[in-house]
Design a protein around this motif. Structure first.
Motif, PDB file in Angstrom:
ATOM      1  N   TYR A  69       6.506  -7.511  10.708  1.00  0.00           N
ATOM      2  CA  TYR A  69       6.969  -8.273  11.869  1.00  0.00           C
ATOM      3  C   TYR A  69       8.172  -7.551  12.472  1.00  0.00           C
ATOM      4  CZ  TYR A  69       4.318 -12.054   9.625  1.00  0.00           C
ATOM      5  OH  TYR A  69       3.343 -12.804   9.032  1.00  0.00           O
ATOM      6  N   THR A  70       8.398  -7.779  13.744  1.00  0.00           N
ATOM      7  CA  THR A  70       9.570  -7.212  14.400  1.00  0.00           C
ATOM      8  C   THR A  70      10.839  -7.795  13.789  1.00  0.00           C
ATOM      9  OG1 THR A  70       8.309  -6.945  16.438  1.00  0.00           O
ATOM     10  CG2 THR A  70      10.697  -6.897  16.619  1.00  0.00           C
ATOM     11  N   LEU A  71      11.784  -6.936  13.487  1.00  0.00           N
ATOM     12  CA  LEU A  71      13.010  -7.331  12.793  1.00  0.00           C
ATOM     13  C   LEU A  71      14.044  -7.910  13.751  1.00  0.00           C
ATOM     14  CD1 LEU A  71      14.941  -7.179  10.262  1.00  0.00           C
ATOM     15  CD2 LEU A  71      15.529  -4.876  11.063  1.00  0.00           C
ATOM     16  N   ILE A  72      14.640  -9.029  13.353  1.00  0.00           N
ATOM     17  CA  ILE A  72      15.868  -9.523  13.986  1.00  0.00           C
ATOM     18  C   ILE A  72      16.932  -9.549  12.895  1.00  0.00           C
ATOM     19  CG2 ILE A  72      17.005 -11.419  15.186  1.00  0.00           C
ATOM     20  CD1 ILE A  72      14.303 -12.272  16.257  1.00  0.00           C
ATOM     21  N   GLY A  73      17.882  -8.659  13.001  1.00  0.00           N
ATOM     22  CA  GLY A  73      18.914  -8.542  11.984  1.00  0.00           C
ATOM     23  C   GLY A  73      19.566  -7.180  12.057  1.00  0.00           C
ATOM     24  N   GLU A  74      20.394  -6.892  11.085  1.00  0.00           N
ATOM     25  CA  GLU A  74      21.137  -5.635  11.050  1.00  0.00           C
ATOM     26  C   GLU A  74      20.735  -4.824   9.822  1.00  0.00           C
ATOM     27  OE1 GLU A  74      25.753  -4.146  10.522  1.00  0.00           O
ATOM     28  OE2 GLU A  74      25.347  -5.994  11.639  1.00  0.00           O
ATOM     29  N   TYR A  75      20.327  -3.598  10.060  1.00  0.00           N
ATOM     30  CA  TYR A  75      20.031  -2.646   8.989  1.00  0.00           C
ATOM     31  C   TYR A  75      21.230  -1.714   8.858  1.00  0.00           C
ATOM     32  CZ  TYR A  75      18.112   1.551   6.748  1.00  0.00           C
ATOM     33  OH  TYR A  75      17.911   2.638   5.923  1.00  0.00           O
ATOM     34  N   ASP A  76      21.774  -1.606   7.644  1.00  0.00           N
ATOM     35  CA  ASP A  76      22.895  -0.703   7.366  1.00  0.00           C
ATOM     36  C   ASP A  76      22.502   0.252   6.255  1.00  0.00           C
ATOM     37  OD1 ASP A  76      24.492  -1.953   9.204  1.00  0.00           O
ATOM     38  OD2 ASP A  76      25.605  -3.145   7.760  1.00  0.00           O
ATOM     39  N   ALA A  77      22.944   1.502   6.353  1.00  0.00           N
ATOM     40  CA  ALA A  77      22.628   2.471   5.303  1.00  0.00           C
ATOM     41  C   ALA A  77      23.761   3.469   5.130  1.00  0.00           C
ATOM     42  CB  ALA A  77      21.336   3.211   5.618  1.00  0.00           C
ATOM     43  N   ILE A  78      23.988   3.826   3.885  1.00  0.00           N
ATOM     44  CA  ILE A  78      24.818   4.968   3.516  1.00  0.00           C
ATOM     45  C   ILE A  78      23.925   5.877   2.682  1.00  0.00           C
ATOM     46  CG2 ILE A  78      26.860   5.782   2.272  1.00  0.00           C
ATOM     47  CD1 ILE A  78      28.111   3.028   2.768  1.00  0.00           C
ATOM     48  N   ALA A  79      23.590   7.024   3.233  1.00  0.00           N
ATOM     49  CA  ALA A  79      22.705   7.980   2.547  1.00  0.00           C
ATOM     50  C   ALA A  79      21.384   7.330   2.146  1.00  0.00           C
ATOM     51  CB  ALA A  79      23.406   8.579   1.326  1.00  0.00           C
ATOM     52  N   GLY A  80      20.821   6.544   3.051  1.00  0.00           N
ATOM     53  CA  GLY A  80      19.552   5.886   2.776  1.00  0.00           C
ATOM     54  C   GLY A  80      18.389   6.868   2.716  1.00  0.00           C
ATOM     55  N   SER A  81      17.248   6.381   2.229  1.00  0.00           N
ATOM     56  CA  SER A  81      16.070   7.231   2.046  1.00  0.00           C
ATOM     57  C   SER A  81      14.811   6.390   2.194  1.00  0.00           C
ATOM     58  CB  SER A  81      16.093   7.867   0.652  1.00  0.00           C
ATOM     59  OG  SER A  81      15.979   6.862  -0.353  1.00  0.00           O
ATOM     60  N   HIS A  82      13.665   7.076   2.268  1.00  0.00           N
ATOM     61  CA  HIS A  82      12.389   6.356   2.304  1.00  0.00           C
ATOM     62  C   HIS A  82      12.235   5.475   1.062  1.00  0.00           C
ATOM     63  CE1 HIS A  82      11.152   8.553   5.781  1.00  0.00           C
ATOM     64  NE2 HIS A  82      11.157   9.717   5.160  1.00  0.00           N
ATOM     65  N   HIS A  83      12.632   6.002  -0.088  1.00  0.00           N
ATOM     66  CA  HIS A  83      12.486   5.253  -1.331  1.00  0.00           C
ATOM     67  C   HIS A  83      13.335   3.980  -1.303  1.00  0.00           C
ATOM     68  CE1 HIS A  83      11.830   4.349  -5.504  1.00  0.00           C
ATOM     69  NE2 HIS A  83      13.117   4.462  -5.786  1.00  0.00           N
ATOM     70  N   LEU A  84      14.596   4.095  -0.904  1.00  0.00           N
ATOM     71  CA  LEU A  84      15.459   2.919  -0.861  1.00  0.00           C
ATOM     72  C   LEU A  84      14.976   1.925   0.196  1.00  0.00           C
ATOM     73  CD1 LEU A  84      19.037   4.439  -1.298  1.00  0.00           C
ATOM     74  CD2 LEU A  84      17.602   3.326  -3.015  1.00  0.00           C
ATOM     75  N   ASN A  85      14.478   2.416   1.315  1.00  0.00           N
ATOM     76  CA  ASN A  85      13.940   1.520   2.340  1.00  0.00           C
ATOM     77  C   ASN A  85      12.754   0.725   1.813  1.00  0.00           C
ATOM     78  OD1 ASN A  85      15.815   2.360   4.239  1.00  0.00           O
ATOM     79  ND2 ASN A  85      14.458   3.894   5.152  1.00  0.00           N
ATOM     80  N   TYR A  95       0.812  -1.222   0.000  1.00  0.00           N
ATOM     81  CA  TYR A  95       0.000   0.000   0.000  1.00  0.00           C
ATOM     82  C   TYR A  95       0.846   1.272   0.000  1.00  0.00           C
ATOM     83  CZ  TYR A  95      -3.956  -3.068   0.834  1.00  0.00           C
ATOM     84  OH  TYR A  95      -4.904  -4.042   0.711  1.00  0.00           O
ATOM     85  N   VAL A  96       2.165   1.145  -0.141  1.00  0.00           N
ATOM     86  CA  VAL A  96       3.014   2.329  -0.264  1.00  0.00           C
ATOM     87  C   VAL A  96       2.829   2.918  -1.662  1.00  0.00           C
ATOM     88  CG1 VAL A  96       5.383   3.189  -0.308  1.00  0.00           C
ATOM     89  CG2 VAL A  96       4.707   1.498   1.410  1.00  0.00           C
ATOM     90  N   VAL A  97       2.438   4.196  -1.723  1.00  0.00           N
ATOM     91  CA  VAL A  97       2.155   4.839  -3.012  1.00  0.00           C
ATOM     92  C   VAL A  97       3.117   5.984  -3.328  1.00  0.00           C
ATOM     93  CG1 VAL A  97      -0.283   4.202  -3.015  1.00  0.00           C
ATOM     94  CG2 VAL A  97       0.414   6.371  -1.969  1.00  0.00           C
ATOM     95  N   ASP A  98       3.896   6.428  -2.340  1.00  0.00           N
ATOM     96  CA  ASP A  98       4.830   7.523  -2.591  1.00  0.00           C
ATOM     97  C   ASP A  98       5.915   7.494  -1.512  1.00  0.00           C
ATOM     98  OD1 ASP A  98       6.070   9.752  -3.601  1.00  0.00           O
ATOM     99  OD2 ASP A  98       4.502  11.166  -3.033  1.00  0.00           O
ATOM    100  N   THR A  99       7.147   7.827  -1.913  1.00  0.00           N
ATOM    101  CA  THR A  99       8.258   7.857  -0.951  1.00  0.00           C
ATOM    102  C   THR A  99       9.174   9.055  -1.204  1.00  0.00           C
ATOM    103  OG1 THR A  99       9.496   6.346  -2.408  1.00  0.00           O
ATOM    104  CG2 THR A  99       8.320   5.359  -0.549  1.00  0.00           C
ATOM    105  N   LYS A 100       8.702  10.057  -1.929  1.00  0.00           N
ATOM    106  CA  LYS A 100       9.589  11.176  -2.298  1.00  0.00           C
ATOM    107  C   LYS A 100       9.925  12.050  -1.092  1.00  0.00           C
ATOM    108  CE  LYS A 100       7.063  12.684  -5.807  1.00  0.00           C
ATOM    109  NZ  LYS A 100       6.156  11.562  -6.096  1.00  0.00           N
ATOM    110  N   MET A 101       8.943  12.567  -0.407  1.00  0.00           N
ATOM    111  CA  MET A 101       9.176  13.456   0.727  1.00  0.00           C
ATOM    112  C   MET A 101       8.908  12.773   2.077  1.00  0.00           C
ATOM    113  SD  MET A 101      10.239  16.113  -0.723  1.00  0.00           S
ATOM    114  CE  MET A 101      10.407  17.001   0.810  1.00  0.00           C
ATOM    115  N   ALA A 102       8.185  11.662   2.023  1.00  0.00           N
ATOM    116  CA  ALA A 102       7.811  10.915   3.227  1.00  0.00           C
ATOM    117  C   ALA A 102       7.297   9.563   2.748  1.00  0.00           C
ATOM    118  CB  ALA A 102       6.724  11.654   4.007  1.00  0.00           C
ATOM    119  N   THR A 103       7.029   8.662   3.673  1.00  0.00           N
ATOM    120  CA  THR A 103       6.393   7.403   3.305  1.00  0.00           C
ATOM    121  C   THR A 103       4.881   7.607   3.343  1.00  0.00           C
ATOM    122  OG1 THR A 103       8.241   6.112   4.153  1.00  0.00           O
ATOM    123  CG2 THR A 103       6.143   4.967   3.866  1.00  0.00           C
ATOM    124  N   VAL A 104       4.239   7.316   2.209  1.00  0.00           N
ATOM    125  CA  VAL A 104       2.808   7.575   2.041  1.00  0.00           C
ATOM    126  C   VAL A 104       2.104   6.268   1.687  1.00  0.00           C
ATOM    127  CG1 VAL A 104       1.063   8.902   0.781  1.00  0.00           C
ATOM    128  CG2 VAL A 104       3.337   9.902   1.201  1.00  0.00           C
TER     129      VAL A 104
END
Length: 301
Positions: free
Chosen positions: A247-263, A53-62
Protein backbone atom coordinates in the motif's frame (compact mmCIF):
# COMPACT_ATOMS: atom_id res chain seq x y z
CA UNK A 1 -9.05 9.06 -4.56
CA UNK A 2 -9.04 6.12 -6.95
CA UNK A 3 -6.67 3.22 -7.64
CA UNK A 4 -4.25 3.61 -10.54
CA UNK A 5 -2.92 1.53 -13.39
CA UNK A 6 -1.42 2.28 -16.81
CA UNK A 7 -3.46 3.43 -19.80
CA UNK A 8 -1.67 1.02 -22.14
CA UNK A 9 1.13 -1.55 -22.24
CA UNK A 10 4.70 -0.41 -22.88
CA UNK A 11 7.80 -2.50 -23.63
CA UNK A 12 11.58 -2.11 -23.56
CA UNK A 13 14.66 -4.30 -23.96
CA UNK A 14 17.68 -3.76 -21.72
CA UNK A 15 20.58 -5.50 -20.02
CA UNK A 16 20.42 -7.21 -16.65
CA UNK A 17 22.96 -5.83 -14.16
CA UNK A 18 24.29 -9.13 -12.86
CA UNK A 19 24.05 -11.60 -15.75
CA UNK A 20 24.65 -9.02 -18.46
CA UNK A 21 22.12 -10.63 -20.83
CA UNK A 22 19.30 -8.90 -22.76
CA UNK A 23 15.92 -8.79 -21.00
CA UNK A 24 12.60 -7.88 -22.60
CA UNK A 25 10.23 -6.19 -20.16
CA UNK A 26 6.60 -5.21 -20.73
CA UNK A 27 4.45 -3.23 -18.29
CA UNK A 28 0.75 -4.09 -18.61
CA UNK A 29 -2.37 -2.53 -17.05
CA UNK A 30 -4.34 -4.63 -14.57
CA UNK A 31 -7.89 -4.13 -13.25
CA UNK A 32 -8.66 -2.78 -9.79
CA UNK A 33 -7.63 -4.75 -6.68
CA UNK A 34 -5.17 -6.88 -8.69
CA UNK A 35 -2.05 -5.49 -7.03
CA UNK A 36 1.38 -5.64 -8.64
CA UNK A 37 2.67 -8.95 -9.99
CA UNK A 38 5.76 -10.05 -11.92
CA UNK A 39 5.30 -12.67 -14.63
CA UNK A 40 8.26 -14.67 -15.94
CA UNK A 41 7.05 -15.41 -19.47
CA UNK A 42 9.97 -17.76 -20.17
CA UNK A 43 8.90 -20.18 -17.43
CA UNK A 44 5.22 -19.28 -16.92
CA UNK A 45 5.46 -18.28 -13.24
CA UNK A 46 3.75 -15.30 -11.58
CA UNK A 47 5.28 -13.78 -8.43
CA UNK A 48 3.15 -11.33 -6.41
CA UNK A 49 4.83 -8.22 -5.04
CA UNK A 50 4.63 -9.23 -1.37
CA UNK A 51 7.23 -9.34 1.38
CA UNK A 52 6.65 -13.08 1.77
CA UNK A 53 8.26 -13.68 -1.62
CA UNK A 54 11.54 -11.89 -0.85
CA UNK A 55 14.27 -14.56 -1.08
CA UNK A 56 17.48 -12.51 -1.10
CA UNK A 57 18.59 -8.98 -0.15
CA UNK A 58 22.40 -9.16 -0.29
CA UNK A 59 23.14 -7.30 -3.53
CA UNK A 60 19.58 -6.32 -4.50
CA UNK A 61 16.00 -7.12 -3.56
CA UNK A 62 15.13 -10.49 -5.10
CA UNK A 63 11.70 -12.13 -5.27
CA UNK A 64 11.20 -15.86 -5.75
CA UNK A 65 8.50 -18.51 -6.06
CA UNK A 66 8.69 -22.22 -6.93
CA UNK A 67 12.42 -21.94 -7.57
CA UNK A 68 11.96 -19.03 -10.02
CA UNK A 69 13.47 -15.65 -9.11
CA UNK A 70 13.39 -12.04 -10.29
CA UNK A 71 16.34 -9.87 -9.27
CA UNK A 72 17.13 -6.16 -8.97
CA UNK A 73 13.50 -5.08 -8.72
CA UNK A 74 14.02 -1.99 -6.56
CA UNK A 75 14.71 0.69 -9.21
CA UNK A 76 11.61 -0.11 -11.27
CA UNK A 77 9.45 -0.50 -8.15
CA UNK A 78 10.73 2.83 -6.87
CA UNK A 79 9.25 4.58 -9.92
CA UNK A 80 6.06 2.50 -9.87
CA UNK A 81 5.54 3.23 -6.16
CA UNK A 82 6.39 6.93 -6.54
CA UNK A 83 3.79 7.31 -9.30
CA UNK A 84 1.15 5.74 -7.06
CA UNK A 85 0.42 2.79 -9.35
CA UNK A 86 -1.63 0.13 -7.54
CA UNK A 87 -2.26 -2.47 -10.25
CA UNK A 88 0.36 -3.63 -12.75
CA UNK A 89 1.76 -6.72 -14.42
CA UNK A 90 5.51 -6.70 -15.10
CA UNK A 91 6.32 -9.28 -17.79
CA UNK A 92 9.94 -10.47 -18.14
CA UNK A 93 11.62 -13.11 -20.30
CA UNK A 94 14.61 -13.48 -17.92
CA UNK A 95 15.40 -13.27 -14.23
CA UNK A 96 16.40 -9.59 -13.92
CA UNK A 97 14.77 -6.21 -14.41
CA UNK A 98 16.73 -4.24 -17.07
CA UNK A 99 19.15 -1.90 -15.29
CA UNK A 100 18.93 0.93 -17.89
CA UNK A 101 21.27 3.72 -16.72
CA UNK A 102 21.36 2.58 -13.08
CA UNK A 103 18.70 5.06 -11.98
CA UNK A 104 14.89 5.12 -12.14
CA UNK A 105 14.53 7.95 -14.67
CA UNK A 106 14.06 5.57 -17.61
CA UNK A 107 11.21 3.83 -15.79
CA UNK A 108 9.60 7.24 -15.14
CA UNK A 109 9.71 7.93 -18.88
CA UNK A 110 8.22 4.50 -19.58
CA UNK A 111 5.35 5.12 -17.15
CA UNK A 112 4.70 8.54 -18.68
CA UNK A 113 4.74 7.04 -22.17
CA UNK A 114 2.03 4.58 -21.08
CA UNK A 115 0.03 7.20 -19.18
CA UNK A 116 -1.82 6.66 -15.91
CA UNK A 117 -5.45 5.59 -15.73
CA UNK A 118 -7.72 5.92 -12.71
CA UNK A 119 -9.95 2.96 -11.90
CA UNK A 120 -13.31 2.83 -10.13
CA UNK A 121 -12.14 1.28 -6.85
CA UNK A 122 -10.87 3.54 -4.09
CA UNK A 123 -7.15 3.73 -3.33
CA UNK A 124 -5.86 2.44 0.00
CA UNK A 125 -2.82 3.53 1.99
CA UNK A 126 -0.92 2.25 5.01
CA UNK A 127 -0.65 4.87 7.74
CA UNK A 128 2.07 4.41 10.36
CA UNK A 129 0.66 4.65 13.90
CA UNK A 130 3.65 3.61 16.04
CA UNK A 131 7.39 3.91 15.47
CA UNK A 132 9.00 0.68 14.26
CA UNK A 133 12.80 0.39 14.33
CA UNK A 134 15.35 -2.12 13.06
CA UNK A 135 18.97 -1.51 14.04
CA UNK A 136 22.27 -3.34 14.17
CA UNK A 137 25.08 -3.37 16.70
CA UNK A 138 27.33 -1.35 14.38
CA UNK A 139 24.93 1.61 14.24
CA UNK A 140 22.93 0.90 11.08
CA UNK A 141 19.28 1.79 11.53
CA UNK A 142 16.00 2.04 9.63
CA UNK A 143 12.63 3.11 10.99
CA UNK A 144 9.07 4.05 10.12
CA UNK A 145 7.42 6.79 12.18
CA UNK A 146 3.94 8.35 12.30
CA UNK A 147 3.58 11.48 10.19
CA UNK A 148 0.81 13.29 8.36
CA UNK A 149 3.17 13.56 5.38
CA UNK A 150 5.29 11.22 3.27
CA UNK A 151 8.92 11.79 4.13
CA UNK A 152 12.22 9.98 3.52
CA UNK A 153 15.32 10.93 5.52
CA UNK A 154 18.59 9.13 4.81
CA UNK A 155 22.16 9.46 6.06
CA UNK A 156 25.20 7.59 4.77
CA UNK A 157 28.76 7.53 6.04
CA UNK A 158 31.61 6.28 3.86
CA UNK A 159 35.32 6.68 4.49
CA UNK A 160 35.80 7.19 0.74
CA UNK A 161 36.90 10.80 0.00
CA UNK A 162 34.38 11.18 -2.84
CA UNK A 163 31.43 10.27 -0.61
CA UNK A 164 31.99 10.95 3.09
CA UNK A 165 28.87 11.76 5.13
CA UNK A 166 25.77 12.69 3.13
CA UNK A 167 22.22 13.44 4.26
CA UNK A 168 19.09 14.05 2.23
CA UNK A 169 15.52 14.94 3.18
CA UNK A 170 12.81 14.11 0.65
CA UNK A 171 9.25 15.40 0.92
CA UNK A 172 7.31 13.22 -1.47
CA UNK A 173 5.64 14.38 -4.64
CA UNK A 174 5.89 12.91 -8.13
CA UNK A 175 7.49 16.07 -9.46
CA UNK A 176 10.11 16.15 -6.69
CA UNK A 177 10.79 12.45 -7.19
CA UNK A 178 11.41 12.92 -10.91
CA UNK A 179 13.74 15.88 -10.41
CA UNK A 180 15.61 15.01 -7.23
CA UNK A 181 15.54 11.22 -6.74
CA UNK A 182 14.83 9.28 -9.94
CA UNK A 183 18.00 10.39 -11.76
CA UNK A 184 20.40 9.25 -9.01
CA UNK A 185 22.42 6.22 -10.15
CA UNK A 186 23.52 3.13 -8.30
CA UNK A 187 27.19 3.03 -7.35
CA UNK A 188 29.94 0.54 -6.64
CA UNK A 189 33.63 0.27 -5.91
CA UNK A 190 36.06 -1.06 -8.48
CA UNK A 191 37.49 -3.73 -6.18
CA UNK A 192 33.96 -4.96 -5.39
CA UNK A 193 33.05 -5.08 -9.09
CA UNK A 194 36.12 -7.17 -9.81
CA UNK A 195 35.22 -9.61 -7.04
CA UNK A 196 31.56 -9.82 -8.09
CA UNK A 197 32.55 -10.61 -11.66
CA UNK A 198 34.82 -13.36 -10.42
CA UNK A 199 31.74 -15.08 -8.92
CA UNK A 200 29.52 -14.45 -11.94
CA UNK A 201 27.77 -11.26 -10.79
CA UNK A 202 27.77 -7.63 -12.03
CA UNK A 203 28.50 -8.90 -15.55
CA UNK A 204 26.24 -6.21 -17.00
CA UNK A 205 27.64 -3.42 -14.84
CA UNK A 206 29.60 -0.58 -16.44
CA UNK A 207 30.08 3.17 -16.21
CA UNK A 208 27.04 3.39 -18.51
CA UNK A 209 24.77 2.16 -15.72
CA UNK A 210 26.58 2.88 -12.44
CA UNK A 211 28.90 5.30 -10.68
CA UNK A 212 32.20 3.45 -10.30
CA UNK A 213 34.84 4.49 -7.73
CA UNK A 214 38.43 3.41 -7.20
CA UNK A 215 40.18 3.98 -3.87
CA UNK A 216 40.26 7.76 -4.19
CA UNK A 217 37.97 9.06 -6.93
CA UNK A 218 34.98 8.69 -9.24
CA UNK A 219 35.97 7.03 -12.53
CA UNK A 220 33.00 8.12 -14.64
CA UNK A 221 34.26 10.82 -17.02
CA UNK A 222 30.98 12.76 -16.85
CA UNK A 223 31.12 12.96 -13.03
CA UNK A 224 28.04 13.14 -10.81
CA UNK A 225 24.50 14.26 -11.59
CA UNK A 226 24.19 15.69 -8.07
CA UNK A 227 26.87 16.49 -5.52
CA UNK A 228 25.09 14.08 -3.14
CA UNK A 229 23.98 11.54 -5.75
CA UNK A 230 24.98 8.62 -3.52
CA UNK A 231 22.51 9.32 -0.71
CA UNK A 232 19.79 10.26 -3.19
CA UNK A 233 20.15 6.83 -4.78
CA UNK A 234 19.79 5.24 -1.34
CA UNK A 235 16.42 6.99 -1.02
CA UNK A 236 15.49 5.73 -4.49
CA UNK A 237 16.25 2.19 -3.32
CA UNK A 238 14.32 2.65 -0.07
CA UNK A 239 11.20 3.82 -1.94
CA UNK A 240 11.43 0.70 -4.10
CA UNK A 241 11.80 -1.52 -1.06
CA UNK A 242 8.80 0.14 0.65
CA UNK A 243 6.69 -0.98 -2.32
CA UNK A 244 6.74 -4.36 -0.56
CA UNK A 245 4.32 -2.83 1.96
CA UNK A 246 1.70 -3.31 -0.84
CA UNK A 247 0.00 0.00 0.00
CA UNK A 248 1.09 3.59 -0.46
CA UNK A 249 2.92 4.76 2.65
CA UNK A 250 1.81 7.64 4.85
CA UNK A 251 4.55 8.22 7.38
CA UNK A 252 8.23 8.97 7.76
CA UNK A 253 11.03 6.62 6.72
CA UNK A 254 14.39 7.32 8.41
CA UNK A 255 17.68 5.53 7.79
CA UNK A 256 21.29 5.64 8.87
CA UNK A 257 23.32 3.41 6.56
CA UNK A 258 20.20 1.49 5.60
CA UNK A 259 20.18 -1.45 3.19
CA UNK A 260 17.87 -3.75 1.25
CA UNK A 261 18.21 -6.31 4.03
CA UNK A 262 17.27 -3.87 6.81
CA UNK A 263 14.37 -2.52 4.72
CA UNK A 264 13.02 -6.05 4.33
CA UNK A 265 13.29 -6.66 8.08
CA UNK A 266 11.49 -3.35 8.65
CA UNK A 267 8.51 -4.23 6.45
CA UNK A 268 8.22 -7.60 8.21
CA UNK A 269 8.46 -6.04 11.67
CA UNK A 270 5.83 -3.41 10.86
CA UNK A 271 3.27 -6.10 10.03
CA UNK A 272 4.02 -8.16 13.13
CA UNK A 273 1.80 -5.91 15.27
CA UNK A 274 -1.49 -4.51 13.97
CA UNK A 275 -1.15 -1.59 16.38
CA UNK A 276 1.80 -0.35 14.29
CA UNK A 277 -0.31 0.65 11.29
CA UNK A 278 -3.74 1.27 9.84
CA UNK A 279 -4.99 0.52 6.32
CA UNK A 280 -7.10 3.50 5.28
CA UNK A 281 -9.45 4.10 2.38
CA UNK A 282 -8.52 7.34 0.61
CA UNK A 283 -12.09 7.88 -0.58
CA UNK A 284 -13.17 8.10 3.06
CA UNK A 285 -10.09 9.67 4.67
CA UNK A 286 -10.26 13.20 3.30
CA UNK A 287 -7.22 14.65 5.05
CA UNK A 288 -4.92 11.85 3.86
CA UNK A 289 -6.33 12.05 0.33
CA UNK A 290 -5.31 15.69 0.19
CA UNK A 291 -1.66 14.61 0.67
CA UNK A 292 -1.81 12.60 -2.53
CA UNK A 293 -3.82 15.14 -4.47
CA UNK A 294 -1.08 17.68 -3.72
CA UNK A 295 1.68 15.16 -4.47
CA UNK A 296 0.13 14.25 -7.83
CA UNK A 297 -0.88 17.81 -8.73
CA UNK A 298 2.08 18.68 -10.97
CA UNK A 299 2.53 15.35 -12.68
CA UNK A 300 2.67 15.58 -16.44
CA UNK A 301 1.08 12.23 -17.21
Amino acid sequence: MKQRTLKKSVEIVGIGLHKGVPVKMRLEPLPENSGIVIYRSDVGVTIPLKKEYVVDTKMATVLGKDGVVVSTIEHLLSAVYAYGIDNLRIVLDNDEIPVLDGSASGYCMLIEEAGIAELEASKKAIKIKKEVVVETEDGKKVSLKPSDRIVYDFEIKFSHPAIGTQKFHFDYSIEEYKENISKARTFGFLHEVQYLRSIGLALGGSMENAIVLDETKILNPEGLRYEDEFVRHKILDAIGDMALLEYTLIGEYDAIAGSHHLNHLLTKKLYEDKDNYEIIDLEEANSEAVIFEMAYAKESV
